[in-house]
Design a protein around this motif. Structure first.
Motif, mmCIF file in Angstrom:
data_model
loop_
_atom_site.group_PDB
_atom_site.id
_atom_site.type_symbol
_atom_site.label_atom_id
_atom_site.label_comp_id
_atom_site.label_asym_id
_atom_site.label_seq_id
_atom_site.Cartn_x
_atom_site.Cartn_y
_atom_site.Cartn_z
ATOM 1 N N SER A 113 0.695 -1.155 -0.053
ATOM 2 C CA SER A 113 -0.096 -0.139 -0.021
ATOM 3 C C SER A 113 0.696 1.125 -0.029
ATOM 4 N N ASN A 188 -1.759 5.497 12.472
ATOM 5 C CA ASN A 188 -0.440 5.175 12.978
ATOM 6 C C ASN A 188 0.104 6.421 13.061
ATOM 7 N N ASP A 216 -5.965 6.056 4.311
ATOM 8 C CA ASP A 216 -5.131 4.601 4.251
ATOM 9 C C ASP A 216 -5.914 3.819 5.582
ATOM 10 N N SER A 247 -4.248 -2.800 2.684
ATOM 11 C CA SER A 247 -3.246 -3.340 2.340
ATOM 12 C C SER A 247 -3.224 -4.935 3.119
ATOM 13 N N SER A 249 -0.735 -6.380 4.469
ATOM 14 C CA SER A 249 0.609 -6.458 5.164
ATOM 15 C C SER A 249 0.304 -6.543 6.794
ATOM 16 N N LYS A 250 -0.527 -5.771 7.259
ATOM 17 C CA LYS A 250 -0.738 -5.655 8.724
ATOM 18 C C LYS A 250 -1.815 -6.618 9.329
ATOM 19 N N ARG A 258 3.678 -8.165 -0.314
ATOM 20 C CA ARG A 258 3.641 -6.880 -1.210
ATOM 21 C C ARG A 258 2.372 -7.006 -1.971
HETATM 22 C C1 LIG Z 1 -0.282 3.506 7.974
HETATM 23 C C2 LIG Z 1 0.598 2.672 6.987
HETATM 24 N N1 LIG Z 1 0.095 2.632 5.745
HETATM 25 C C3 LIG Z 1 0.784 1.978 4.756
HETATM 26 C C4 LIG Z 1 1.928 1.360 5.137
HETATM 27 C C5 LIG Z 1 2.711 0.280 3.951
HETATM 28 O O1 LIG Z 1 2.157 -0.907 4.151
HETATM 29 P P1 LIG Z 1 2.660 -2.067 2.913
HETATM 30 O O2 LIG Z 1 3.151 -1.062 1.949
HETATM 31 O O3 LIG Z 1 3.142 -3.078 3.523
HETATM 32 O O4 LIG Z 1 1.147 -2.181 2.521
HETATM 33 C C6 LIG Z 1 2.225 1.308 6.361
HETATM 34 C C7 LIG Z 1 3.517 0.499 6.680
HETATM 35 O O5 LIG Z 1 3.984 0.619 7.852
HETATM 36 C C8 LIG Z 1 1.611 1.875 7.392
HETATM 37 O O6 LIG Z 1 2.201 1.896 8.684
#
Ligand SMILES: Cc1ncc(COP(=O)(O)O)c(C=O)c1O
Length: 408
Positions: A113, A188, A216, A247, A249-250, A258
């Motif tokens: 993301s 975040n 986001d 995403s 990822s989290k 990715r």
């Molecule tokens: C708030 C936030 N958005 C986006 C990302 C990017 O994540 P990714 O590129 O792995 O989806 C992060 C990564 O730390 C994040 O903390």
């Protein structure tokens, strides 16, 4: 460094520092952070669930082997993304985000993301455009507008009310150049899950001033205590002017895959589809095929969330007893936000904690002007809870040492 080459670059790029000519203290730039890991320091400034331990759920591992043996991952997926994956995502959006979208028209898959976030802004932001960015928030939010030639304008959140939205602060920062509001929800580093009434106010502000919203939602699936996750795109007037960034990822803990995705109306998505091959290339084929399996069988996310829940409670319990440290119970994600301003300068405290506690966390200054005096600590690292608890205890002991030296 060759100054004359550097001087040919655009101003918004020539000032970037990647760690080759200077030491960069940021966790995600250069190699300084990984050097610390080699020295045995606990990496608690890297928002990567369970890092550095292996954490791929068994059914995804099995599926990966099956996919690889099938041989197809040696080929491209279309730059706009795998259709079957987009169908799974559309079902998830309807179920969890109350967003009704056409998977063929309103979703694009991105390589994570971070790239999606910049791409979402790219069609809108150029020379002189101003982007309102809640402060504190994710560091990329401040840099992205600048990379595109625009200007990021920090808008203070209400620090004394767990960093809620203060709509009067947005109104104060509005100018004729304001083009966009860039929101991270849940936020975040503060973990704040923005309230419905605050988002409704923000949505009215965005519509009234004819702005674009990029939101986001990377941390949307790790939310505690029954808080309501509102996707701002679902609020009146917002669908046509919002790009939502997501995403795996989290919440799914699949950062190494990715895979991220953007959701927007036809008008915006037509442009994003049109530039996809130039800007994004195409997301990794194996990762997208594995992501289909993750969306079909996402039960593992519950186990991850219960681990994160135990850790936030532990961290809250420990840090709230340390003199000079203020902490709110984390509302989401796998991090905590500590106000250590009574103990000294946050940059110095980060360095002190590396030396004394063998823990690397983030200096709050990276998250906007309001972050000075604060630390961000990732408690969702390591697979075993105990390893995270031990690092929290080491850090708390070191902070207690600082407090004692100050007579607290
Ligand atoms: C708030 C936030 N958005 C986006 C990302 C990017 O994540 P990714 O590129 O792995 O989806 C992060 C990564 O730390 C994040 O903390």
């Amino acid at each position: 460094m060759n100054e004359s080459i550097r001087n040919k670059m655009k101003k918004n790029f020539s000032g970037l520092q990647g760690g080759l000519f200077t030491t960069v203290a940021k966790a995600d730039v250069g190699s300084a952070y990984h050097d610390l890991q080699k020295q045995g320091v606990s990496m608690m400034g890297w928002a990567d669930p369970f890092y550095p331990d292996p954490s791929i759920p068994g059914h995804l591992l099995d599926r990966a082997v099956e996919i690889l043996k099938g041989g197809f991952p040696s080929h491209y997926t279309m730059p706009i993304g795998n259709e079957e994956l987009k169908e799974e995502i559309a079902k998830k959006l309807a179920r969890e985000n109350h967003m009704t979208v056409d998977p063929k028209r309103n979703i694009i898959i991105t390589p994570g993301s971070d790239s999606g976030l910049l791409y979402a802004m790219m069609p809108f932001i150029g020379e002189g455009d101003e982007v309102l960015v809640p402060d504190p928030s994710y560091p990329s939010n401040f840099l992205n507008a600048e990379l595109l030639g625009g200007k990021s304008i920090p808008v203070p959140l209400k620090a004394d009310d767990n960093y809620r939205i203060d709509i009067s602060a947005f109104e104060e920062k509005l100018t004729s150049k304001t083009k966009m509001v860039l929101l991270t929800n849940p936020n975040n580093p503060t973990t704040t899950v923005f309230l419905r009434e605050d988002l409704e106010q923000l949505a009215r502000f965005v519509c009234q001033h004819d702005l674009i919203c990029v939101v986001d939602q990377a941390f949307e699936s790790t939310i505690f205590d029954g808080r309501e996750m509102i996707s701002i795109a679902t609020l009146p007037g917002m669908e046509e002017r919002t790009v939502s960034v997501f995403s795996i990822s989290k919440g799914m803990g699949l950062s190494g895959f990715r895979v991220g995705y953007l959701v927007a109306c036809d008008t915006i998505m037509d442009v994003l589809f049109g530039g996809a091959v130039n800007v994004l290339g195409a997301t990794n084929t194996l990762s997208q095929l594995m992501a289909i399996e993750a969306f079909r069988n996402p039960q593992f996310v519950e186990e991850y969330n219960s681990k994160h829940d135990r850790r936030r409670k532990y961290a809250y319990e420990v840090f709230s007893k340390v003199p000079g440290v203020k902490i709110n119970m984390p509302e989401s994600s796998f991090m905590c936000w500590l106000d250590v301003s009574e103990l000294g300068d946050s940059t110095e405290i980060v360095n002190y904690l590396i030396r004394e506690a063998r823990v690397a966390c983030n200096d709050g200054k990276a998250y906007g002007p309001q972050g000075a005096g604060c630390l961000r600590l990732i408690i969702g690292c390591y697979w075993e809870d105990q390893k995270s608890f031990d690092a929290i205890e080491r850090m708390a002991d070191a902070l207690r040492g600082l407090a004692k030296a100050k007579g607290m």
